[in-house]
Design a protein around this motif. Structure first.
Motif, short mmCIF file in Angstrom:
data_model
loop_
_atom_site.label_atom_id
_atom_site.label_comp_id
_atom_site.label_asym_id
_atom_site.label_seq_id
_atom_site.Cartn_x
_atom_site.Cartn_y
_atom_site.Cartn_z
N ILE A 91 21.91 -3.72 31.85
CA ILE A 91 20.85 -2.83 32.31
C ILE A 91 19.49 -3.53 32.32
CG2 ILE A 91 19.56 -0.72 31.73
CD1 ILE A 91 22.32 0.41 30.77
N VAL A 92 19.22 -4.39 31.33
CA VAL A 92 17.91 -5.03 31.25
C VAL A 92 17.90 -6.46 31.79
CG1 VAL A 92 17.26 -3.58 29.30
CG2 VAL A 92 18.18 -5.88 28.88
N PHE A 93 19.04 -6.94 32.28
CA PHE A 93 19.15 -8.29 32.81
C PHE A 93 18.04 -8.57 33.83
CE2 PHE A 93 21.19 -11.26 35.91
CZ PHE A 93 21.27 -12.35 35.07
N GLN A 94 17.42 -9.69 33.69
CA GLN A 94 16.34 -10.17 34.56
C GLN A 94 15.07 -9.32 34.49
OE1 GLN A 94 18.13 -10.76 38.45
NE2 GLN A 94 18.86 -12.78 37.84
N HIS A 95 14.90 -8.60 33.40
CA HIS A 95 13.66 -7.85 33.21
C HIS A 95 12.78 -8.50 32.12
CE1 HIS A 95 15.78 -4.77 35.51
NE2 HIS A 95 14.58 -4.32 35.79
N LYS A 96 13.15 -9.71 31.71
CA LYS A 96 12.35 -10.50 30.75
C LYS A 96 12.12 -9.75 29.43
CE LYS A 96 10.37 -13.15 34.30
NZ LYS A 96 9.73 -13.44 35.38
N VAL A 97 13.19 -9.18 28.88
CA VAL A 97 13.07 -8.46 27.61
C VAL A 97 14.07 -9.00 26.57
CG1 VAL A 97 12.10 -6.34 28.57
CG2 VAL A 97 14.58 -6.61 28.42
N ARG A 98 14.51 -10.25 26.73
CA ARG A 98 15.46 -10.82 25.75
C ARG A 98 14.90 -10.77 24.34
NH1 ARG A 98 16.94 -16.66 27.49
NH2 ARG A 98 14.79 -16.50 28.07
N ASP A 99 13.58 -10.96 24.19
CA ASP A 99 12.98 -10.93 22.87
C ASP A 99 13.13 -9.57 22.20
OD1 ASP A 99 11.21 -9.90 24.83
OD2 ASP A 99 9.48 -10.24 23.53
N LYS A 100 13.25 -8.51 22.99
CA LYS A 100 13.50 -7.17 22.44
C LYS A 100 14.99 -6.86 22.38
CE LYS A 100 9.16 -5.31 24.22
NZ LYS A 100 8.63 -6.50 24.86
N MET A 101 15.74 -7.34 23.36
CA MET A 101 17.16 -7.04 23.47
C MET A 101 17.96 -7.64 22.32
SD MET A 101 19.90 -8.22 26.37
CE MET A 101 19.78 -9.92 25.85
N ILE A 102 17.70 -8.88 21.96
CA ILE A 102 18.53 -9.57 20.97
C ILE A 102 18.45 -8.91 19.59
CG2 ILE A 102 18.88 -11.77 19.75
CD1 ILE A 102 18.20 -13.12 22.50
N PRO A 103 17.27 -8.58 19.07
CA PRO A 103 17.26 -7.89 17.76
C PRO A 103 17.95 -6.53 17.79
CG PRO A 103 15.06 -8.70 18.31
CD PRO A 103 15.92 -8.91 19.52
N ILE A 104 17.80 -5.80 18.89
CA ILE A 104 18.47 -4.49 19.01
C ILE A 104 19.98 -4.69 19.07
CG2 ILE A 104 18.82 -2.50 20.54
CD1 ILE A 104 15.80 -2.81 21.29
N ALA A 105 20.44 -5.65 19.86
CA ALA A 105 21.88 -5.94 19.96
C ALA A 105 22.44 -6.40 18.61
CB ALA A 105 22.13 -7.00 21.03
N ALA A 106 21.65 -7.15 17.86
CA ALA A 106 22.10 -7.59 16.54
C ALA A 106 22.25 -6.40 15.60
CB ALA A 106 21.11 -8.61 15.96
N ARG A 107 21.35 -5.44 15.68
CA ARG A 107 21.47 -4.22 14.85
C ARG A 107 22.67 -3.39 15.27
NH1 ARG A 107 15.83 -4.81 14.87
NH2 ARG A 107 15.47 -3.42 16.64
N MET A 108 22.93 -3.31 16.57
CA MET A 108 24.12 -2.60 17.03
C MET A 108 25.38 -3.25 16.46
SD MET A 108 23.33 -2.13 21.06
CE MET A 108 22.07 -1.08 21.69
#
Length: 167
Positions: A91-108
């Motif tokens: 969903i967020v691919f190519q929206h330049k939010v990896r810095d937010k995505m990775i910590p959230i994915a790690a918590r999931m």
């Protein structure tokens, strides 16, 4: 100095990496962890789905049905949490939010592991309740659950604390 002896910030941000490379590495490491967790969880979930349709299970008592329901739900939740980072990324691919995505994915992923521990314990209780008396089955599962907590949470926390790594 070994990688484990370095301060946490240094381990996760190597001097030779720029921010994009660090985020790529962290995402790849998380995906490797998820591959292992997803496979086992999906197998457990599939196994549980089939149990309800057996004649023996239909004749089981309320305790068994309750344990089964809780285990099935926990397994479904763990599966969902392990697949959530993939959906999130799509969903967020190519929206330049990896810095937010990775910590959230790690918590999931961490939440998925905690729920997986419950699902494994429930599956074990379902089987042990058939081959042992109920009290022995419950005690055995409690010991196994403590073992999981020890190796999945207490030991890593102890290593982190004793190595002086920052939170």
């Amino acid at each position: 100095m070994t990688d484990e002896q370095q301060p946490r910030a240094a381990r996760y941000h190597r001097p030779e990496e720029d921010e994009g490379e660090r985020l790529d590495r962290q995402w790849i490491e998380l995906l490797q962890e998820l591959r292992l967790a997803q496979t086992g969880t999906q197998i457990l979930f599939a196994f549980l789905l089939g149990i309800a349709f057996t004649p023996v299970f239909q004749d089981a008592d309320a305790f068994t049905h309750d344990v089964y329901a809780g285990t099935l739900v926990a397994s479904a939740l763990a599966t969902g949490l392990f697949l959530a980072p993939v959906s999130f990324h799509r969903i967020v691919f190519q929206h330049k939010v990896r810095d937010k995505m990775i910590p959230i994915a790690a918590r999931m992923t961490s939440a998925g592991l905690a729920i997986l521990m419950v699902a494994i314990s429930g599956g074990l209780l379902l089987v042990l309740d058939v081959v042992l008396n109920r009290t022995t089955a419950i005690i055995t599962v409690a010991v196994v659950l403590a073992w999981f907590v020890g190796f999945w949470y207490v030991l890593p926390a102890w290593v982190r604390r004793s190595s002086g790594a920052a939170e």
